[in-house]
Design a protein around this motif. Structure first.
Motif, short mmCIF file in Angstrom:
data_model
loop_
_atom_site.label_atom_id
_atom_site.label_comp_id
_atom_site.label_asym_id
_atom_site.label_seq_id
_atom_site.Cartn_x
_atom_site.Cartn_y
_atom_site.Cartn_z
N GLU A 83 12.00 6.10 7.81
CA GLU A 83 11.71 5.01 6.87
C GLU A 83 11.30 5.58 5.52
OE1 GLU A 83 8.60 3.19 9.32
OE2 GLU A 83 7.14 4.05 7.93
N ALA A 84 11.53 4.81 4.48
CA ALA A 84 11.15 5.24 3.14
C ALA A 84 10.85 3.99 2.33
CB ALA A 84 12.29 6.03 2.51
N TYR A 85 10.15 4.17 1.21
CA TYR A 85 9.67 3.02 0.43
C TYR A 85 10.06 3.15 -1.03
CZ TYR A 85 6.91 2.16 4.58
OH TYR A 85 6.53 1.92 5.88
N ALA A 86 9.90 2.04 -1.76
CA ALA A 86 10.18 2.04 -3.19
C ALA A 86 9.49 3.25 -3.84
CB ALA A 86 9.66 0.75 -3.82
N GLY A 87 10.23 3.95 -4.66
CA GLY A 87 9.70 5.16 -5.29
C GLY A 87 10.28 6.40 -4.65
N VAL A 103 14.29 1.29 -5.19
CA VAL A 103 13.61 0.51 -6.23
C VAL A 103 12.64 -0.49 -5.61
CG1 VAL A 103 13.94 -1.13 -8.12
CG2 VAL A 103 15.51 0.77 -7.86
N SER A 104 13.05 -1.05 -4.47
CA SER A 104 12.17 -2.05 -3.87
C SER A 104 12.20 -1.97 -2.35
CB SER A 104 12.57 -3.46 -4.31
OG SER A 104 13.87 -3.75 -3.84
N GLY A 105 11.09 -2.42 -1.77
CA GLY A 105 11.04 -2.65 -0.34
C GLY A 105 11.00 -1.40 0.52
N LYS A 106 11.38 -1.63 1.77
CA LYS A 106 11.32 -0.58 2.77
C LYS A 106 12.72 -0.26 3.25
CE LYS A 106 9.31 0.40 7.28
NZ LYS A 106 8.49 -0.11 8.37
N PHE A 107 13.00 1.01 3.35
CA PHE A 107 14.28 1.46 3.88
C PHE A 107 14.06 1.90 5.32
CE2 PHE A 107 16.83 5.06 5.10
CZ PHE A 107 18.11 4.66 4.80
N GLU A 108 14.97 1.50 6.18
CA GLU A 108 14.89 1.98 7.56
C GLU A 108 16.21 2.58 7.97
OE1 GLU A 108 12.16 -0.67 10.31
OE2 GLU A 108 12.99 -1.79 8.60
N LYS A 109 16.11 3.65 8.73
CA LYS A 109 17.30 4.35 9.20
C LYS A 109 18.24 3.36 9.91
CE LYS A 109 18.34 8.13 12.35
NZ LYS A 109 18.51 7.59 13.69
N GLU A 160 0.83 -1.21 0.00
CA GLU A 160 0.00 0.00 0.00
C GLU A 160 0.87 1.26 0.00
OE1 GLU A 160 -3.81 1.40 2.60
OE2 GLU A 160 -2.74 -0.41 3.19
N GLU A 161 1.93 1.23 0.83
CA GLU A 161 2.84 2.38 0.89
C GLU A 161 3.49 2.62 -0.48
OE1 GLU A 161 3.46 4.75 2.70
OE2 GLU A 161 2.90 4.28 4.75
N ILE A 162 3.91 1.53 -1.12
CA ILE A 162 4.60 1.67 -2.41
C ILE A 162 3.62 2.21 -3.46
CG2 ILE A 162 5.77 0.41 -4.27
CD1 ILE A 162 6.91 -1.44 -2.07
#
Ligand code: G4P
Length: 528
Positions: free
Chosen positions: A355-359, A318-324, A6-8
């Motif tokens: 946190e950040a997401y694909a895109g 490009v993919s998934g979730k990024f976390e600090k 949903e976030e992506i």
């Protein structure tokens, strides 16, 4: 709490492309205004008072009135997360522009109603085409007398070679620009004039068959509108989203950024239609957007803010979730890196990203760890090959005029080269330790010189060299021992110690190849 998918899906990452003066800064401001990011968009007057648009912060941009760097602005609007990439407007920055567009999932092509398709529009359009991203068109300055909607659409189709489909249709132009018709809902949005840029546009929304419409528009505009609708319904293209997503058909919107007219209807429909993040190719197959975290560096920028004096690597996730503070593999070196201090940038202010997401695009400040195009992955060893290297076509010898600041000079040159602004070569056979710079366009040298002076306190002089081509050479210095270069070429080393040669022109290159059996020139750095 939203899930990963949903976030992506709510991310829209796009760039606005236009010829200088078409209104990109103004439209950006207005999008920010609707996104609730700024209270008052910078009107012409405010801009003269140096309150530049929030996305325009570098000294050189202020002085020259051109957009040199690309900015990323993130904001939310009606549940969507928008990542707006600002592309440089000047044609000398095509390499930088191309790299920025690798991070975008779609582009908004801005066209001036009075000027039509201009040179820079064509160049930028060609880059988007090459990347195959969907292109949406916004015809701006409808409050200004212009070419008119139908001839403009024909021009877009003829000059750019893309079919177009109007999503909304203007009612009048110049002083008579009263609003737009949404062709899908058959609703007419009539605008009321307010002070320039001070507030959002006030709108009255009516159905096309509302009897009041003729009174509000007057007979002439009403009849013209009916005639246009009939013509479009009979002769126009269908809004086929598959063709839009393949980049074969451009949805067209009309409006006037300065008066806000048509900006919100555009934004709403654009967000419904624009693609979210899609899978990207790697050397080991496609990377799905919901795979574990991955991303690539598409831009490196030193001294974003003189108060911080640091370097930022911009990464497109490009993919998934990024976390600090997460660990990721840097596939070029195979090393594990802790991605600490990730940042989200909004012009001069920064905030730490949790946190950040694909895109999304985030700024990483791991100094010196990254080169342009580098891939980071949470798992595996995949490599994205999204960021190409452009061969330089013009060269200068750069000398420092401040002898006492040699260290600053060297540091500045090497950092600006890491950004990909220019390529760096060394003539190892020469007594001088002056670097040779190569670029796609000459303006890039001005930028380097300017930034060396402002950011590193070093004045320089750039002496043009009469070379037009650079090629790497297969082999080492021993393999070129017997070559007689004369005026045709000058062997040099690139910044990674690879042997190459600066060549006068195509003819010199052919002459050297014909007269030196075994000599091989390469267009790619050996080993890549
Ligand atoms: P850019 O970033 O694409 O280079 O364009 P920018 O937004 O700076 O706009 C270029 C000029 O066009 C600006 O005027 C701006 O006010 C004007 N402009 C932008 N959108 C519209 C519009 O919808 N209608 C009209 N009529 N004008 C628009 P400027 O640079 O301040 O020049 P001037 O107005 O002082 O001569």
């Amino acid at each position: 709490m939203k899930g990963l998918v949903e976030e992506i899906q709510r991310r829209k990452t796009f760039a606005i492309i236009s010829h200088p003066d078409a209104g990109k800064t103004t439209l950006t401001e207005k999008l920010l205004l609707y996104g609730g990011q700024i209270q008052m968009a910078g009107s012409v007057k405010a801009r003269r008072n140096q309150q530049k648009a929030t996305s325009d912060w570098m000294e050189l941009e202020k002085q020259r009135g051109i957009s040199v760097t690309s900015t990323v602005l993130q904001f939310e609007y009606e549940g969507y997360v928008l990542n707006l990439l600002d592309t440089p407007g000047h044609n000398d920055f095509s390499a930088d522009t191309y790299r920025t567009l690798t991070a975008a999932d779609s582009a908004v092509m801005l066209i001036d109603n009075a000027k039509g398709v201009e040179t820079q529009t064509k160049k930028l359009f060609a880059v988007c085409r090459q990347r195959g991203i969907p292109i949406f068109t916004f015809i701006n300055k409808m409050d200004h007398p212009g070419i008119g909607p139908l001839p403009l659409l024909t021009e877009v189709e003829d000059v750019l070679g893309i079919r177009s489909v109007p999503v909304n249709w203007p009612i009048g132009q110049g002083d008579e620009f009263r609003g737009v018709l949404d062709r899908h809902t058959r609703q007419v949005h009539l605008f009321e004039k307010t002070a320039h840029g001070a507030t959002k546009a006030a709108t009255t929304v009516l159905d096309l068959d509302d009897p009041e419409l003729i009174t509000l528009l007057g007979e002439k505009l009403y009849d013209q509108l009916q005639e246009d609708i009939e013509l479009l319904d009979i002769a126009g293209e269908e809004l086929d989203m598959d063709r839009v997503l393949r980049g074969e058909l451009t949805p067209v919107f009309f409006g006037s950024a300065i008066t806000n007219f048509g900006v919100e209807p555009f934004l709403k429909r654009f967000l419904q239609m624009a693609p979210g993040p899609t899978p990207r190719p790697t050397d080991k197959g496609e990377m799905a957007t919901d795979a574990p975290f991955s991303g690539f560096v598409f831009k490196i920028q030193a001294n974003m803010d003189p108060n911080h004096r640091d370097r930022i690597a911009f990464m497109r996730i490009v993919s998934g979730k990024f976390e600090k503070d997460m660990d990721a593999v840097h596939t070029r070196t195979g090393k594990k890196l802790r991605l600490s201090r990730p940042q989200r940038l909004f012009a001069q202010s920064r905030e730490t990203v949790e946190e950040a997401y694909a895109g999304d695009i985030i700024g990483l400040s791991n100094v010196g760890a990254f080169l342009l195009g580098d891939t980071l992955v949470a798992e595996g060893k995949q490599v994205f090959n999204e960021v190409p290297h452009f061969m330089a076509e013009t060269f200068v010898l750069l000398r420092s005029l401040d002898i006492g600041r040699l260290k600053h000079f060297e540091k500045g040159v090497s950092q600006l080269c890491e950004e990909g602004l220019v390529d760096l070569y060394w003539d190892k056979r020469s007594q001088s330790r002056d670097p040779i710079l190569g670029a796609v366009g000459r303006l890039q040298f001005d930028v380097v010189q300017f930034r060396l002076e402002v950011e590193y306190g070093v004045r320089t002089v750039a002496e043009p060299l009469s070379f037009e081509i650079f090629r790497w050479i297969e082999g080492d210095w021993d393999s070129v021992k017997g070559v007689y270069w004369a005026q045709y070429g000058r062997p040099v080393e690139d910044d990674h110690g690879n042997l190459g040669v600066l060549l006068q022109n195509e003819r010199s290159m052919n002459f050297l190849l014909a007269n030196n059996k075994g000599l091989t020139f390469l267009e790619r750095r050996p080993g890549t």
